[in-house]
Design a protein around this motif. Structure first.
Motif, short mmCIF file in Angstrom:
data_model
loop_
_atom_site.label_atom_id
_atom_site.label_comp_id
_atom_site.label_asym_id
_atom_site.label_seq_id
_atom_site.Cartn_x
_atom_site.Cartn_y
_atom_site.Cartn_z
N LEU A 40 -35.22 27.23 14.18
CA LEU A 40 -33.26 28.41 13.34
C LEU A 40 -32.27 27.47 13.57
N LYS A 90 -21.52 27.20 17.73
CA LYS A 90 -21.02 28.52 18.24
C LYS A 90 -21.61 28.19 20.17
N TYR A 112 -21.55 33.11 8.12
CA TYR A 112 -23.53 33.04 9.32
C TYR A 112 -23.94 34.19 8.33
N ASN A 134 -28.25 38.51 16.58
CA ASN A 134 -28.51 37.70 15.49
C ASN A 134 -29.48 36.38 15.69
N ASP A 135 -29.55 36.24 16.79
CA ASP A 135 -30.12 34.83 17.15
C ASP A 135 -31.34 34.70 18.01
N GLN A 149 -32.75 25.98 22.11
CA GLN A 149 -34.47 26.11 21.79
C GLN A 149 -35.07 25.02 22.58
N PHE A 190 -24.05 38.60 17.93
CA PHE A 190 -23.99 36.66 17.37
C PHE A 190 -25.39 36.45 18.04
N SER A 234 -28.92 27.22 16.63
CA SER A 234 -29.14 27.98 17.85
C SER A 234 -28.28 29.04 19.25
N LEU A 235 -27.33 29.85 19.49
CA LEU A 235 -27.07 29.88 21.30
C LEU A 235 -27.95 29.97 21.71
N GLU A 293 -28.65 26.37 11.09
CA GLU A 293 -27.91 26.84 10.11
C GLU A 293 -27.43 25.37 9.67
#
Ligand code: GLY
Length: 583
Positions: free
Chosen positions: A529, A65, A339, A288-289, A30, A285, A26-27, A531
């Motif tokens: 989170l 990302k 994505y 999205n995150d 976490q 983005f 994730s951008l 991908e």
């Protein structure tokens, strides 16, 4: 070459060198309490650079990302972006300079891979200082690969040292690769100050840890950390003069021009087009995150991006409502394949952009009028800049841009003083914190990490099952947790959450870590989170919680102590924020 082909080639190349592909994270970090965004592929890997064993082994590769706001003022020129995708490979206490440089050289120049001409390459190496010697080893390896002395620049810490991403953490000297993108043959001598030499890849030799006093000590292990921005290398591979002319950007730029009703734009308009393209891409983005526009932290950066894009839309004479949404639709189309979350969250992304645009529209005209009145004496005082921020929703960057366009000075320091006085708004809204500190792994922080997982589960139990994390931030004093919920919690609910957690803590539950693939983790019901593919660590607390996470965590809940919520408030529309402490 298209961006997806490049990414595939990169992953394939490093897999052939025995690397394992890991997740595109994730951008929003976490497990890193002190940074706002993932600014490089190494962020989520900090525990492993410090010596923790990575479930996928010692050689890793990914596409990550990233978001960087440090160069936001440069956005609009040919090569700067806020959001970008970084290709990275890592050796964790494994290979060292020789392999790292040889592989970088092979990937860039070999016919099978990027096939870039060697005579257009230059490199920089660390010149040496009191903390670390001149990097003769890298020089020799470059020369062995055929890079001449005149194509090697020796630079200091400012240019050839990477990290720590914040105040403390892993760091080290680096060697950077540059490509001559100017007209004709490359000059004999590599001059890093000539902007025709574009920086394309960075190999960092992370062998030091920087502590809070600024001292460097040798890390337990020597790590290699590399980073290559896909957008820049694609610009070179597609033979374009600017990132905004590359295949992923063309449909975005075209859409903006179409909305503005232009075929051609002049130089000033071009900058506005580029700012809109970059900012809406980053905003898409971020939403999205899980980020929502607000006046603090990540939410404030998102607000700035959206509002700046809208203002540049106005400069281009675009009267279209939902300007950002229209552009975002193009962006979602381009990036959904890589994505898929973008497609799933399309409605949410477009709604969020529209809501923010509507809010800003209510004050934009009035604010511009106010700005004109204020600037009669060619100065904007701190108080006035703050008034524009507070009452008209103008982020400082917009005030600064407007001032520059009108040849007016802004008292930025004065603005910051006002800001401090009026609000406990996060330091992030002004420049200082964008790249600050890395996660510490102290006992207190470790306890708070595990407490955060328990809080997440307790909220699901007490409020509703579909509570999702929207952000997390831990200092050694407290945890902060943002989640989707659209009203204030009642006192009873807060008490219930505290009691639930304290009951769990008292039960002496073992915290277990398992390594598995993403799909195994998902099958096992783990939340997180992530991908992409690769192996991950899953932390389970009995039957209470199962989360994909890099840790660190306590071994047993009894180590946590007593959990107490000290604050519950709104963080942004539909998002609540809890602060909690342990005693
Ligand atoms: N972490 C290496 C880079 O961002 O260049």
């Amino acid at each position: 070459m298209r961006s997806n082909q490049l990414k595939e080639k990169y992953i394939e190349f490093f897999k052939s060198k025995k690397h394992k592909e890991i997740s595109n994270f994730s951008l929003i970090p976490q497990n890193d309490p002190t940074v706002l965004f993932t600014t490089a592929g190494m962020h989520p890997l900090v525990p492993y650079l410090l010596g923790q064993k990575h479930p996928s082994g010692k050689r890793l590769v990914n596409v990550q990302k990233c978001l960087r706001t440090g160069d936001i003022d440069e956005v609009g020129n040919d090569i700067h972006l806020t959001f970008f995708e970084m290709l990275g490979n890592w050796g964790l206490g494994d290979y060292w300079k020789e392999d790292a440089i040889n592989w970088s050289f092979e990937f860039l120049t070999d016919k099978k891979w990027l096939n870039l001409p060697v005579d257009r390459l230059g490199v920089s190496v660390f010149a040496g200082d009191k903390d670390s010697p001149k990097d003769e080893e890298s020089v020799k390896i470059w020369k062995d690969n055929g890079i001449f002395e005149k194509r090697i620049a020796y630079l200091g810490k400012k240019d050839n040292w990477w990290g720590p991403a914040g105040q403390t953490g892993p760091c080290g000297p680096c060697t950077e690769m540059f490509y001559w993108a100017g007209k004709g043959d490359a000059p004999e001598r590599f001059d890093p100050t000539d902007s025709n030499w574009i920086e394309i890849w960075n190999d960092v030799f992370m062998q030091y840890n920087k502590d809070i006093e600024g001292k460097y000590s040798e890390l337990k292990q020597k790590n290699v950390d590399t980073g290559m921005g896909t957008e820049r290398i694609i610009m070179i591979l597609e033979g374009k003069n600017s990132i905004y002319e590359t295949s992923n950007f063309v449909p975005i730029v075209e859409k903006i021009k179409q909305l503005a009703g232009f075929d051609k734009v002049n130089e000033v308009e071009e900058i506005s087009v580029r700012k809109i393209a970059d900012h809406v891409r980053a905003a898409t983005f971020l939403i999205n995150d899980g980020v929502a526009p607000s006046n603090a932290d990540q939410g404030y950066v998102l607000r700035r991006l959206i509002r700046t894009a809208i203002r540049h839309g106005r400069i281009l004479g675009i009267s279209q409502k939902n300007l950002c949404g229209e552009i975002s639709k193009e962006i979602i189309k381009i990036y959904s394949k890589n994505y898929p979350g973008l497609k799933e969250k399309r409605k949410k992304i477009l709604d969020e952009l529209d809501i923010e645009e509507t809010k800003f529209e209510q004050t934009l005209e009035k604010g511009l009028k106010k700005f004109k009145e204020m600037t009669k004496n060619r100065k904007i005082s701190g108080k006035n800049a703050f008034l524009l921020f507070q009452s008209y929703g103008f982020p400082l960057e917009i005030v600064r841009e407007l001032a520059e366009e009108n040849g007016v000075k802004v008292d930025v320091k004065g603005f910051e003083r006002e800001l401090k006085k009026h609000q406990e708004i996060s330091r992030t809204s002004t420049k200082g914190k964008f790249g600050s500190g890395l996660a510490d792994q102290s006992e207190e922080v470790t306890k708070l990490h595990t407490a955060t997982h328990l809080l997440h589960s307790a909220l699901k139990k007490v409020l509703k099952e579909d509570i999702e994390q929207r952000g997390s931030n831990i200092t050694s004093e407290r945890l902060r947790f943002d989640f989707n919920f659209d009203r204030k919690l009642t006192e009873e609910e807060i008490k219930k959450v505290e009691e639930t957690i304290n009951d769990w803590i008292k039960k002496d539950i073992v915290v277990k870590m398992d390594e598995m693939t993403i799909s195994e983790a998902k099958k096992a019901g783990a939340i997180g989170l992530f991908e992409y593919s690769g192996k991950v660590s899953v932390y389970s607390i009995g039957k209470i919680s199962k989360e994909i996470c890099t840790g660190p965590h306590v071994k047993n809940t009894k180590e946590i102590g007593k959990f107490e919520i000290v604050k519950e408030k709104s963080s942004s529309a539909g998002v609540r924020r809890i602060k909690a402490i342990l005693s």
